[in-house]
Motif scaffolding. Sequence first.
Motif, PDB file in Angstrom:
ATOM      1  N   ILE A 104      13.193   1.144   3.211  1.00  0.00           N
ATOM      2  CA  ILE A 104      14.219   2.194   3.168  1.00  0.00           C
ATOM      3  C   ILE A 104      15.388   1.791   2.242  1.00  0.00           C
ATOM      4  CG2 ILE A 104      15.910   3.467   4.595  1.00  0.00           C
ATOM      5  CD1 ILE A 104      13.974   2.959   6.988  1.00  0.00           C
ATOM      6  N   SER A 105      15.820   2.726   1.434  1.00  0.00           N
ATOM      7  CA  SER A 105      17.011   2.606   0.567  1.00  0.00           C
ATOM      8  C   SER A 105      16.864   1.722  -0.664  1.00  0.00           C
ATOM      9  CB  SER A 105      18.255   2.133   1.351  1.00  0.00           C
ATOM     10  OG  SER A 105      18.766   3.169   2.168  1.00  0.00           O
ATOM     11  N   THR A 106      15.685   1.099  -0.869  1.00  0.00           N
ATOM     12  CA  THR A 106      15.590   0.169  -2.014  1.00  0.00           C
ATOM     13  C   THR A 106      15.007   0.813  -3.273  1.00  0.00           C
ATOM     14  OG1 THR A 106      13.421  -0.710  -1.370  1.00  0.00           O
ATOM     15  CG2 THR A 106      15.354  -1.821  -0.480  1.00  0.00           C
ATOM     16  N   GLY A 107      14.776   2.128  -3.221  1.00  0.00           N
ATOM     17  CA  GLY A 107      14.334   2.846  -4.419  1.00  0.00           C
ATOM     18  C   GLY A 107      15.528   3.472  -5.101  1.00  0.00           C
ATOM     19  N   VAL A 108      15.594   4.786  -5.141  1.00  0.00           N
ATOM     20  CA  VAL A 108      16.700   5.461  -5.844  1.00  0.00           C
ATOM     21  C   VAL A 108      18.052   5.246  -5.157  1.00  0.00           C
ATOM     22  CG1 VAL A 108      15.213   7.217  -6.878  1.00  0.00           C
ATOM     23  CG2 VAL A 108      16.405   7.750  -4.763  1.00  0.00           C
TER      24      VAL A 108
ATOM     25  N   GLY B 215       0.798  -1.215   0.000  1.00  0.00           N
ATOM     26  CA  GLY B 215       0.000   0.000   0.000  1.00  0.00           C
ATOM     27  C   GLY B 215       0.826   1.257   0.000  1.00  0.00           C
ATOM     28  N   ASP B 216       0.124   2.362   0.295  1.00  0.00           N
ATOM     29  CA  ASP B 216       0.712   3.706   0.269  1.00  0.00           C
ATOM     30  C   ASP B 216       0.826   4.183   1.719  1.00  0.00           C
ATOM     31  OD1 ASP B 216       1.133   6.442   0.151  1.00  0.00           O
ATOM     32  OD2 ASP B 216      -0.382   6.798  -1.394  1.00  0.00           O
ATOM     33  N   ILE B 217       2.031   4.446   2.164  1.00  0.00           N
ATOM     34  CA  ILE B 217       2.272   4.773   3.578  1.00  0.00           C
ATOM     35  C   ILE B 217       1.619   6.100   3.989  1.00  0.00           C
ATOM     36  CG2 ILE B 217       4.499   6.009   3.372  1.00  0.00           C
ATOM     37  CD1 ILE B 217       5.457   4.131   5.732  1.00  0.00           C
TER      38      ILE B 217
ATOM     39  N   GLY C 215      12.223  15.365  -1.428  1.00  0.00           N
ATOM     40  CA  GLY C 215      12.823  14.723  -2.602  1.00  0.00           C
ATOM     41  C   GLY C 215      11.752  13.990  -3.370  1.00  0.00           C
ATOM     42  N   GLY C 216      12.134  12.907  -4.046  1.00  0.00           N
ATOM     43  CA  GLY C 216      11.163  12.116  -4.805  1.00  0.00           C
ATOM     44  C   GLY C 216      10.692  10.922  -3.987  1.00  0.00           C
ATOM     45  N   GLY C 217      10.205   9.894  -4.659  1.00  0.00           N
ATOM     46  CA  GLY C 217       9.803   8.638  -4.024  1.00  0.00           C
ATOM     47  C   GLY C 217       8.860   8.838  -2.855  1.00  0.00           C
ATOM     48  N   VAL C 218       9.078   8.045  -1.819  1.00  0.00           N
ATOM     49  CA  VAL C 218       8.192   8.091  -0.659  1.00  0.00           C
ATOM     50  C   VAL C 218       8.317   9.429   0.074  1.00  0.00           C
ATOM     51  CG1 VAL C 218       9.776   6.922   0.959  1.00  0.00           C
ATOM     52  CG2 VAL C 218       7.314   6.707   1.265  1.00  0.00           C
ATOM     53  N   ASP C 219       9.497  10.005   0.055  1.00  0.00           N
ATOM     54  CA  ASP C 219       9.747  11.319   0.670  1.00  0.00           C
ATOM     55  C   ASP C 219       8.846  12.383   0.031  1.00  0.00           C
ATOM     56  OD1 ASP C 219      10.962  13.322   2.152  1.00  0.00           O
ATOM     57  OD2 ASP C 219      12.889  13.234   1.108  1.00  0.00           O
ATOM     58  N   GLY C 220       8.822  12.417  -1.293  1.00  0.00           N
ATOM     59  CA  GLY C 220       7.977  13.369  -2.020  1.00  0.00           C
ATOM     60  C   GLY C 220       6.504  13.151  -1.708  1.00  0.00           C
TER      61      GLY C 220
ATOM     62  N   SER D  31      14.202   9.449   3.892  1.00  0.00           N
ATOM     63  CA  SER D  31      14.553  10.801   3.462  1.00  0.00           C
ATOM     64  C   SER D  31      15.993  10.855   2.952  1.00  0.00           C
ATOM     65  CB  SER D  31      14.345  11.764   4.629  1.00  0.00           C
ATOM     66  OG  SER D  31      15.259  11.462   5.647  1.00  0.00           O
ATOM     67  N   ASN D  32      16.495  12.060   2.800  1.00  0.00           N
ATOM     68  CA  ASN D  32      17.928  12.237   2.525  1.00  0.00           C
ATOM     69  C   ASN D  32      18.488  13.104   3.650  1.00  0.00           C
ATOM     70  OD1 ASN D  32      17.683  15.123   1.747  1.00  0.00           O
ATOM     71  ND2 ASN D  32      16.484  14.251   0.077  1.00  0.00           N
ATOM     72  N   THR D  33      19.799  13.303   3.664  1.00  0.00           N
ATOM     73  CA  THR D  33      20.432  13.956   4.822  1.00  0.00           C
ATOM     74  C   THR D  33      20.053  15.434   4.963  1.00  0.00           C
ATOM     75  OG1 THR D  33      22.425  14.350   3.534  1.00  0.00           O
ATOM     76  CG2 THR D  33      22.411  12.375   4.917  1.00  0.00           C
TER      77      THR D  33
HETATM   78  N1  AR6 Z   1       4.323   4.437   0.289  1.00  0.00           N
HETATM   79  C1  AR6 Z   1       5.165   3.413   0.569  1.00  0.00           C
HETATM   80  N2  AR6 Z   1       6.302   3.179  -0.118  1.00  0.00           N
HETATM   81  C2  AR6 Z   1       6.583   4.008  -1.149  1.00  0.00           C
HETATM   82  C3  AR6 Z   1       5.755   5.096  -1.523  1.00  0.00           C
HETATM   83  C4  AR6 Z   1       4.575   5.301  -0.747  1.00  0.00           C
HETATM   84  N3  AR6 Z   1       3.734   6.288  -1.001  1.00  0.00           N
HETATM   85  N4  AR6 Z   1       6.326   5.717  -2.594  1.00  0.00           N
HETATM   86  C5  AR6 Z   1       7.454   5.035  -2.905  1.00  0.00           C
HETATM   87  N5  AR6 Z   1       7.606   3.990  -2.041  1.00  0.00           N
HETATM   88  P1  AR6 Z   1      12.641   5.708  -2.360  1.00  0.00           P
HETATM   89  P2  AR6 Z   1      15.280   5.504  -1.008  1.00  0.00           P
HETATM   90  C6  AR6 Z   1       8.641   2.961  -1.981  1.00  0.00           C
HETATM   91  O1  AR6 Z   1      13.308   5.931  -3.668  1.00  0.00           O
HETATM   92  O2  AR6 Z   1      15.726   4.434  -1.920  1.00  0.00           O
HETATM   93  C7  AR6 Z   1      14.102  10.460  -2.145  1.00  0.00           C
HETATM   94  O3  AR6 Z   1      14.278  11.362  -3.204  1.00  0.00           O
HETATM   95  C8  AR6 Z   1       9.482   2.717  -3.221  1.00  0.00           C
HETATM   96  O4  AR6 Z   1       8.756   1.966  -4.182  1.00  0.00           O
HETATM   97  O5  AR6 Z   1      11.485   6.563  -1.999  1.00  0.00           O
HETATM   98  O6  AR6 Z   1      15.531   5.365   0.457  1.00  0.00           O
HETATM   99  C9  AR6 Z   1      14.725  10.966  -0.847  1.00  0.00           C
HETATM  100  O7  AR6 Z   1      14.644  12.371  -0.728  1.00  0.00           O
HETATM  101  C10 AR6 Z   1      10.630   1.906  -2.618  1.00  0.00           C
HETATM  102  O8  AR6 Z   1      10.214   0.559  -2.429  1.00  0.00           O
HETATM  103  O9  AR6 Z   1      13.707   5.873  -1.123  1.00  0.00           O
HETATM  104  C11 AR6 Z   1      16.141  10.496  -0.968  1.00  0.00           C
HETATM  105  O10 AR6 Z   1      16.933  11.400  -1.707  1.00  0.00           O
HETATM  106  C12 AR6 Z   1      10.802   2.548  -1.242  1.00  0.00           C
HETATM  107  O11 AR6 Z   1       9.610   3.317  -1.012  1.00  0.00           O
HETATM  108  C13 AR6 Z   1      16.031   9.189  -1.701  1.00  0.00           C
HETATM  109  O12 AR6 Z   1      14.805   9.271  -2.442  1.00  0.00           O
HETATM  110  C14 AR6 Z   1      12.004   3.472  -1.110  1.00  0.00           C
HETATM  111  O13 AR6 Z   1      12.226   4.175  -2.316  1.00  0.00           O
HETATM  112  C15 AR6 Z   1      15.932   8.022  -0.770  1.00  0.00           C
HETATM  113  O14 AR6 Z   1      15.977   6.841  -1.513  1.00  0.00           O
END
Ligand code: AR6
Length: 169
Positions: free
Chosen positions: A116-120, A9-11, A30-35, A23-25
Amino acid sequence: MGTIKIIQGDITKITVDAIVNASNTTLLGGGGVDGAIHRAAGPQLLAECRKLNGCPTGEAKITGGYNLPAKYVIHTPGPIWRGGDHSEVQLLQNSYRNSLQLAAENNCTTVAFPSISTGVYHFPLDQAAQIAVTTIKRFLQQPSSIQTVTMVCFDKLTYKSVSEAVKIP
Ligand code: AR6
């Protein structure tokens, strides 16, 4: 003492005491879940984050949840994968453990994590899932306020990987 749960699901939609942000430091979004978390929480989250002066990798800082259903957001920068010999494993463990510690210090009973950490940041998924599950299980063996930790997997592959990791005794 507490239990671990896995959902897909969506956190940003989850009603718990604290959701964790990958997040980032800078803690400035940012993008991904942080955005997604910043979009759903609204601009007050960024305003509070600006006052925190960033956060080192593997550590954690807490803010309010603003427009999110969650009361708090715990921000932790996970490690960027750089081949595995740059303390990535240790740092990922630290992110999970320090986030849980901070949740417990704030009397949270329910906490939700993304992967955590498995996206970008490109940490290998199966290894990250094992670290997540092992670190959470270990934390839950000691007494704390935390009763339930939910791993919120955004995609099927992550859900599968975390589900497999939970089966390992
Ligand atoms: N709910 C749950 N999980 C999610 C969601 C959501 N709404 N959206 C994405 N994910 P990432 P990282 C998953 O890239 O690798 C940001 O720009 C996603 O599919 O968000 O820790 C920060 O600012 C993946 O499985 O985080 C940092 O610069 C997981 O969340 C950087 O990305 C993590 O992917 C951190 O990179």
